[in-house]
Design a protein around this motif. Structure first.
Motif, mmCIF file in Angstrom:
data_model
loop_
_atom_site.group_PDB
_atom_site.id
_atom_site.type_symbol
_atom_site.label_atom_id
_atom_site.label_comp_id
_atom_site.label_asym_id
_atom_site.label_seq_id
_atom_site.Cartn_x
_atom_site.Cartn_y
_atom_site.Cartn_z
ATOM 1 N N SER A 1 -25.712 0.698 19.072
ATOM 2 C CA SER A 1 -26.487 -0.527 19.243
ATOM 3 C C SER A 1 -25.746 -1.551 20.098
ATOM 4 C CB SER A 1 -26.790 -1.146 17.874
ATOM 5 O OG SER A 1 -27.339 -2.432 17.999
ATOM 6 N N LYS A 2 -26.507 -2.331 20.871
ATOM 7 C CA LYS A 2 -25.943 -3.387 21.719
ATOM 8 C C LYS A 2 -26.169 -4.774 21.118
ATOM 9 C CE LYS A 2 -24.656 -0.353 24.749
ATOM 10 N NZ LYS A 2 -23.221 0.018 24.829
ATOM 11 N N GLU A 3 -26.628 -4.828 19.854
ATOM 12 C CA GLU A 3 -26.812 -6.107 19.178
ATOM 13 C C GLU A 3 -25.490 -6.881 19.177
ATOM 14 O OE1 GLU A 3 -29.271 -7.685 17.380
ATOM 15 O OE2 GLU A 3 -30.897 -6.213 17.467
ATOM 16 N N GLN B 1 -24.121 -9.295 17.273
ATOM 17 C CA GLN B 1 -23.368 -9.387 16.022
ATOM 18 C C GLN B 1 -22.772 -8.047 15.621
ATOM 19 O OE1 GLN B 1 -22.489 -12.165 14.208
ATOM 20 N NE2 GLN B 1 -23.294 -13.157 16.049
ATOM 21 N N TYR B 2 -23.516 -6.969 15.899
ATOM 22 C CA TYR B 2 -23.011 -5.640 15.579
ATOM 23 C C TYR B 2 -21.791 -5.311 16.439
ATOM 24 C CZ TYR B 2 -22.494 -0.584 15.518
ATOM 25 O OH TYR B 2 -21.961 0.679 15.427
ATOM 26 N N LEU B 3 -21.863 -5.591 17.738
ATOM 27 C CA LEU B 3 -20.743 -5.308 18.640
ATOM 28 C C LEU B 3 -19.503 -6.105 18.253
ATOM 29 C CD1 LEU B 3 -22.507 -5.102 22.127
ATOM 30 C CD2 LEU B 3 -21.550 -3.217 20.792
ATOM 31 N N LYS B 4 -19.709 -7.348 17.840
ATOM 32 C CA LYS B 4 -18.585 -8.182 17.392
ATOM 33 C C LYS B 4 -17.912 -7.557 16.178
ATOM 34 C CE LYS B 4 -17.531 -12.907 15.875
ATOM 35 N NZ LYS B 4 -18.125 -14.231 15.531
ATOM 36 N N PHE B 5 -18.740 -7.128 15.217
ATOM 37 C CA PHE B 5 -18.220 -6.457 14.026
ATOM 38 C C PHE B 5 -17.526 -5.147 14.392
ATOM 39 C CE2 PHE B 5 -19.437 -2.733 11.453
ATOM 40 C CZ PHE B 5 -18.592 -2.911 10.357
ATOM 41 N N LYS B 6 -18.178 -4.336 15.220
ATOM 42 C CA LYS B 6 -17.649 -3.025 15.590
ATOM 43 C C LYS B 6 -16.281 -3.152 16.256
ATOM 44 C CE LYS B 6 -18.860 1.073 18.343
ATOM 45 N NZ LYS B 6 -19.892 1.675 19.237
ATOM 46 N N ASN B 7 -16.157 -4.085 17.190
ATOM 47 C CA ASN B 7 -14.879 -4.261 17.908
ATOM 48 C C ASN B 7 -13.769 -4.708 16.962
ATOM 49 O OD1 ASN B 7 -16.052 -3.538 20.352
ATOM 50 N ND2 ASN B 7 -16.589 -5.638 20.887
ATOM 51 N N ARG B 8 -14.109 -5.597 16.029
ATOM 52 C CA ARG B 8 -13.096 -6.048 15.076
ATOM 53 C C ARG B 8 -12.718 -4.934 14.112
ATOM 54 N NH1 ARG B 8 -12.446 -9.456 10.349
ATOM 55 N NH2 ARG B 8 -10.431 -10.485 10.582
ATOM 56 N N TYR B 9 -13.691 -4.151 13.684
ATOM 57 C CA TYR B 9 -13.422 -3.034 12.775
ATOM 58 C C TYR B 9 -12.473 -2.032 13.431
ATOM 59 C CZ TYR B 9 -14.436 0.526 9.221
ATOM 60 O OH TYR B 9 -14.329 1.450 8.207
ATOM 61 N N ILE B 10 -12.746 -1.701 14.677
ATOM 62 C CA ILE B 10 -11.892 -0.752 15.404
ATOM 63 C C ILE B 10 -10.481 -1.314 15.556
ATOM 64 C CG2 ILE B 10 -11.513 0.349 17.662
ATOM 65 C CD1 ILE B 10 -14.594 0.526 17.907
ATOM 66 N N LYS B 11 -10.378 -2.597 15.832
ATOM 67 C CA LYS B 11 -9.066 -3.240 16.009
ATOM 68 C C LYS B 11 -8.252 -3.210 14.718
ATOM 69 C CE LYS B 11 -6.923 -7.552 17.580
ATOM 70 N NZ LYS B 11 -7.167 -8.933 18.084
ATOM 71 N N VAL B 12 -8.920 -3.450 13.588
ATOM 72 C CA VAL B 12 -8.224 -3.510 12.298
ATOM 73 C C VAL B 12 -7.909 -2.124 11.750
ATOM 74 C CG1 VAL B 12 -8.427 -4.241 9.877
ATOM 75 C CG2 VAL B 12 -9.200 -5.763 11.712
ATOM 76 N N GLY C 1 -29.030 -9.207 9.160
ATOM 77 C CA GLY C 1 -28.090 -8.092 9.164
ATOM 78 C C GLY C 1 -27.481 -7.903 10.538
ATOM 79 N N LEU C 2 -26.696 -6.862 10.697
ATOM 80 C CA LEU C 2 -26.061 -6.591 11.989
ATOM 81 C C LEU C 2 -27.021 -5.933 12.973
ATOM 82 C CD1 LEU C 2 -22.536 -5.332 10.851
ATOM 83 C CD2 LEU C 2 -23.165 -7.596 11.721
ATOM 84 N N GLN C 3 -28.078 -5.333 12.428
ATOM 85 C CA GLN C 3 -29.085 -4.703 13.292
ATOM 86 C C GLN C 3 -30.486 -5.040 12.766
ATOM 87 O OE1 GLN C 3 -28.400 -0.519 14.141
ATOM 88 N NE2 GLN C 3 -26.199 -0.823 14.360
ATOM 89 N N GLY C 4 -30.791 -6.314 12.747
ATOM 90 C CA GLY C 4 -32.102 -6.739 12.265
ATOM 91 C C GLY C 4 -32.031 -7.381 10.899
ATOM 92 N N GLU C 5 -33.194 -7.736 10.364
ATOM 93 C CA GLU C 5 -33.271 -8.433 9.087
ATOM 94 C C GLU C 5 -33.182 -7.477 7.901
ATOM 95 O OE1 GLU C 5 -36.909 -10.669 9.271
ATOM 96 O OE2 GLU C 5 -35.891 -12.415 10.136
ATOM 97 N N ILE C 6 -32.619 -7.985 6.822
ATOM 98 C CA ILE C 6 -32.548 -7.257 5.557
ATOM 99 C C ILE C 6 -33.421 -8.023 4.568
ATOM 100 C CG2 ILE C 6 -31.059 -6.519 3.659
ATOM 101 C CD1 ILE C 6 -28.728 -6.589 5.738
#
Length: 369
Positions: free
Chosen positions: A279-281, A283-294, A338-343
């Motif tokens: 996904s190119k969302e 908020q998701y990309l921000k989370f994904k990049n930080r997750y990979i870094k940590v 959510g990171l990919q749409g509404e929950i």
């Protein structure tokens, strides 16, 4: 006498000030304990650690602090064992822990829920448990994983039928039977009832692999319900035996350990899923990049849901630290970003998701075109 009286007043004043400072500091250092129970060792550990990583990342972002209160996540390993799960829940309750995140499988979640049946002041929040047996119940349980249902498998069923695969055989892990049987039921409703396919056989994963291989129908697609490691190993055996049928798997196996363990053998395996790992969302990309870094690895669907769980819980904790009020806040607000749409939660604490079909393509989960 006057001197003595003044001295006593001063001592009393100092004593009062010390008491005030003590209670002020003690209040400022108030800790909110959150129990976390999951399978963190053995063959179910991959998904357990994915959930833990995503959840902790969400609280690390706020330095584990809500206002003037500190967050302490008490982590326990249930070993996918009933007695261990019961013991941990008892320990949480005796430690006055009222908010519990768990478990990573439906089988263990059922055990925890039974222990909390009459504990209305305690809230269980599940990241990943998807059994429909937990649905439509007004209890002290909410979850970020949609209950297993036939719509979940419609993208896969439609693809198989459109590509002339009208028969399916299922291999399942009965040690998490609550989940496995719900998946089988939903697959039947989707593949057979909606799309006129036929499930021709069921095999327990615990059976000897050679027996399974002997009985496999070479003209039927294969659907596997098991954890990522077992699923990857089984597919490797299939590929060595030159089995060429279309292979699909449940979301239980959809993490990057599945790709690492399976290598080239798992290329082309299909998943019907609620998350697009590419996904190119924003908020998701921000989370994904930080997750990979940590964590030096890509986030799985379970990691994403765990992070979303932390995000929602953080918001609720700013409203109240009382477990009953937290549930009330979440169910009253209903809709969260959510990171990919509404929950969106229903009145029972269940959610719905939309589903897409993905395949393993060049060591990544990509949309099936």
């Amino acid at each position: 006498m006057i001197k003595g009286f003044i001295m006593k007043k001063r001592i009393l004043l100092i004593f009062i000030i010390i008491i005030i400072i003590y209670f002020f500091c003690n209040d400022n250092k108030q800790t909110i304990k959150i129990g976390f129970i999951s399978s963190l060792s053995g063959k179910y550990s991959s998904i357990g650690h994915n959930i833990l990583n995503g959840f902790k990342l969400g609280f690390d972002e706020i330095d584990n602090k809500i206002g003037d209160k500190y967050i302490q996540i008490v982590v326990k390993d249930d070993y996918q064992d009933e007695n261990q799960t019961k013991k941990i829940v008892d320990d949480f309750l005796s430690s006055n822990i009222k908010i519990i995140i768990g478990n990573s499988t439906s089988a263990m979640t059922k055990i925890t829920l039974n222990k909390l049946k009459n504990k209305e002041d305690t809230l269980l929040i599940s990241v990943n448990s998807s059994s429909e047996n937990f649905s439509k119940k007004d209890d002290n349980f909410i979850r970020l994983q949609a209950a297993i249902n036939s719509k979940m498998y419609d993208p896969l069923s439609k693809y198989l039928i459109n590509n002339h695969n009208k028969k399916m055989q299922i291999i399942y892990d009965s040690s998490n039977n609550l989940y496995s049987q719900n998946v089988i039921k939903s697959l039947k409703e989707s593949f057979e009832n909606k799309f006129n396919g036929k499930i021709v056989s069921l095999f327990k994963l615990e059976n000897n692999y050679n027996n399974i291989l002997k009985k496999l129908d070479t003209s039927s697609s294969i659907f596997i319900i098991a954890n990522s490691i077992d699923t990857a190993k089984l597919i490797q055996i299939f590929k060595l035996k030159r089995i060429k049928q279309i292979i699909a798997s449940s979301g239980w196996a959809k993490d990057y350990q599945f790709i690492e363990e399976g290598g080239k053998a798992v290329e082309g395996v299909l998943f019907s899923t609620g998350y697009d790992n590419m996904s190119k969302e924003k908020q998701y990309l921000k989370f994904k990049n930080r997750y990979i870094k940590v964590f030096n690895e890509k986030p799985s669907s379970a990691s994403i849901q765990a992070y979303e769980t932390a995000k929602i819980l953080k918001e609720a904790l700013r409203y109240s630290t009382n477990a009953k009020d937290i549930k009330k806040y979440i169910l009253t607000k209903k809709i969260f970003k959510g990171l990919q749409g509404e929950i969106e939660f229903d009145r029972y604490g269940d959610i719905k998701r939309n589903y897409i079909l993905v395949e393993v393509n060049n060591q990544e989960f990509k949309l099936k075109r």
